[in-house]
Scaffold this motif. Structure first.
Motif, short mmCIF file in Angstrom:
data_model
loop_
_atom_site.label_atom_id
_atom_site.label_comp_id
_atom_site.label_asym_id
_atom_site.label_seq_id
_atom_site.Cartn_x
_atom_site.Cartn_y
_atom_site.Cartn_z
N GLY A 44 -1.14 -14.48 -15.33
CA GLY A 44 -1.54 -15.36 -14.23
C GLY A 44 -0.51 -15.36 -13.11
N LEU A 45 0.78 -15.35 -13.47
CA LEU A 45 1.83 -15.28 -12.46
C LEU A 45 1.76 -13.95 -11.70
N LEU A 46 1.56 -12.87 -12.42
CA LEU A 46 1.41 -11.56 -11.77
C LEU A 46 0.20 -11.56 -10.84
N GLY A 47 -0.86 -12.25 -11.26
CA GLY A 47 -2.06 -12.33 -10.43
C GLY A 47 -1.82 -13.07 -9.14
N SER A 48 -0.96 -14.09 -9.17
CA SER A 48 -0.65 -14.82 -7.94
C SER A 48 0.11 -13.92 -6.97
N VAL A 49 1.01 -13.08 -7.51
CA VAL A 49 1.72 -12.11 -6.66
C VAL A 49 0.72 -11.09 -6.11
N LEU A 50 -0.20 -10.65 -6.98
CA LEU A 50 -1.20 -9.67 -6.56
C LEU A 50 -2.08 -10.22 -5.44
N SER A 51 -2.40 -11.51 -5.52
CA SER A 51 -3.22 -12.10 -4.46
C SER A 51 -2.50 -12.04 -3.12
N GLY A 52 -1.19 -12.28 -3.15
CA GLY A 52 -0.41 -12.18 -1.92
C GLY A 52 -0.41 -10.77 -1.37
N ILE A 53 -0.32 -9.78 -2.27
CA ILE A 53 -0.34 -8.37 -1.84
C ILE A 53 -1.64 -8.05 -1.14
N PHE A 54 -2.76 -8.42 -1.75
CA PHE A 54 -4.06 -8.10 -1.17
C PHE A 54 -4.26 -8.82 0.16
N LEU A 55 -3.80 -10.06 0.25
CA LEU A 55 -3.94 -10.80 1.51
C LEU A 55 -3.16 -10.13 2.63
N VAL A 56 -1.88 -9.84 2.37
CA VAL A 56 -1.05 -9.23 3.41
C VAL A 56 -1.57 -7.84 3.76
#
Length: 305
Positions: A80-92
């Motif tokens: 879940g923590l990795l997913g939150s980082v991944l969400s930031g990657i996709f947004l940026v």
């Protein structure tokens, strides 16, 4: 003569049959920047991300349901923590693509291949080889020239966002390698939980005023071209790419898979120029060549014993 040559050709044919799907993944990933640019605006970034991953999540969850149920609480939290980082990657990344060319986006994001070994060296305090440092300098010089295709000006907002995305990808790779809680999780379960967490972040953002139209409103306004682009991003760039990687690592070496996937920026540039009608200018062309040469050289230098 033919009876002697056939046994020698058979292993090559098998290698080619294994390499081709991986190469196709690199091609669709390279084309993904142009596809995302074609269906996304500043006001629809969050909505498009929700739609893109909502389509693939049920398939991933169904394919790995038993292994998902076997995950421990710690593995769920880590993923879940990795997913939150991944969400930031996709947004940026997606905001970056909207504000720059698909060619620039694909080439700048390839700096992840340079940033990751540098970050790993900083963490472990092991100096990287001189050849790798030279390759990193070459890549950075290439990006500088790439963003100056029309003359020496400040990089665009999109270029800077793609640079941030490359750094965020580096953080994600380091976390995946160093978080002990996810080390025992299989790749399918880990990917599913990460994407699920990312979609949850996107869904929350979609409900915040000022983040653009809702996913459902955007979907209702999509035409054939937009749905085609969305399905390309969902089915080919996510589902197809993931399952090909799982399939290929059991049939060939990780270094060979990495080498083939490393051609992604080349295909991004090809799609942007040939299909998107983008133009780099003389400085941009020189920069693109330097980025490709530097990242390729750096990947080989980092893998050398």
């Amino acid at each position: 003569m033919s009876s002697i040559a056939l046994p020698a050709l058979a292993p090559r044919r098998r290698a080619w049959l294994t390499d081709l799907p991986v190469l196709l993944v690199a091609v669709v990933w390279g084309a993904s920047y142009l596809a995302a640019k074609g269906i996304t605006t500043t006001q629809t970034v969050v909505a498009v991300l929700v739609l893109r991953f909502v389509i693939v999540l049920p398939v991933l969850a169904a394919a790995g349901w038993r292994r998902l149920r076997a995950l421990s609480a710690a593995q769920w939290r880590g993923a879940g923590l990795l997913g939150s980082v991944l969400s930031g990657i996709f947004l940026v990344e997606t905001y970056g693509v909207v504000h720059t060319s698909a060619t620039n986006a694909g080439l700048i994001i390839s700096l992840t291949m340079i940033f990751t070994p540098l970050a790993e060296a900083a963490v472990t305090r092991v100096r990287p080889p001189g050849a790798f440092l030279a390759a990193a300098a070459l890549s950075v010089a290439g990006v500088v020239l790439l963003t100056q295709g029309g003359g020496f000006t400040s990089p665009s907002v999109g270029d800077l966002l793609m640079l941030v995305a490359a750094l965020a990808r580096t953080l994600h790779v380091l976390l995946m390698a160093r978080m002990t809680s996810v080390q025992g999780a299989d790749s399918l379960s880990l990917t599913t939980v990460q994407l699920g967490s990312a979609v949850a972040v996107f869904a929350v953002l979609a409900g915040v005023p000022g983040t653009g139209a809702s996913p459902w409103a955007v979907a209702s306004e999509f035409g054939v071209r937009e749905w085609g682009g969305l399905l390309f991003l969902s089915v080919l760039c996510t589902l197809f790419a993931f399952f090909v990687q799982m399939w290929s690592v059991r049939r060939t070496s990780p270094s060979r898979v990495s080498l083939l996937l490393g051609t992604e920026p080349l295909w991004a540039a090809a799609a942007g120029i040939a299909i998107g009608g983008e133009r780099l200018g003389v400085l941009g062309v020189v920069g693109a060549v330097l980025v490709l040469a530097g990242t390729g050289w750096g990947r080989r230098a980092a893998a050398a014993p």
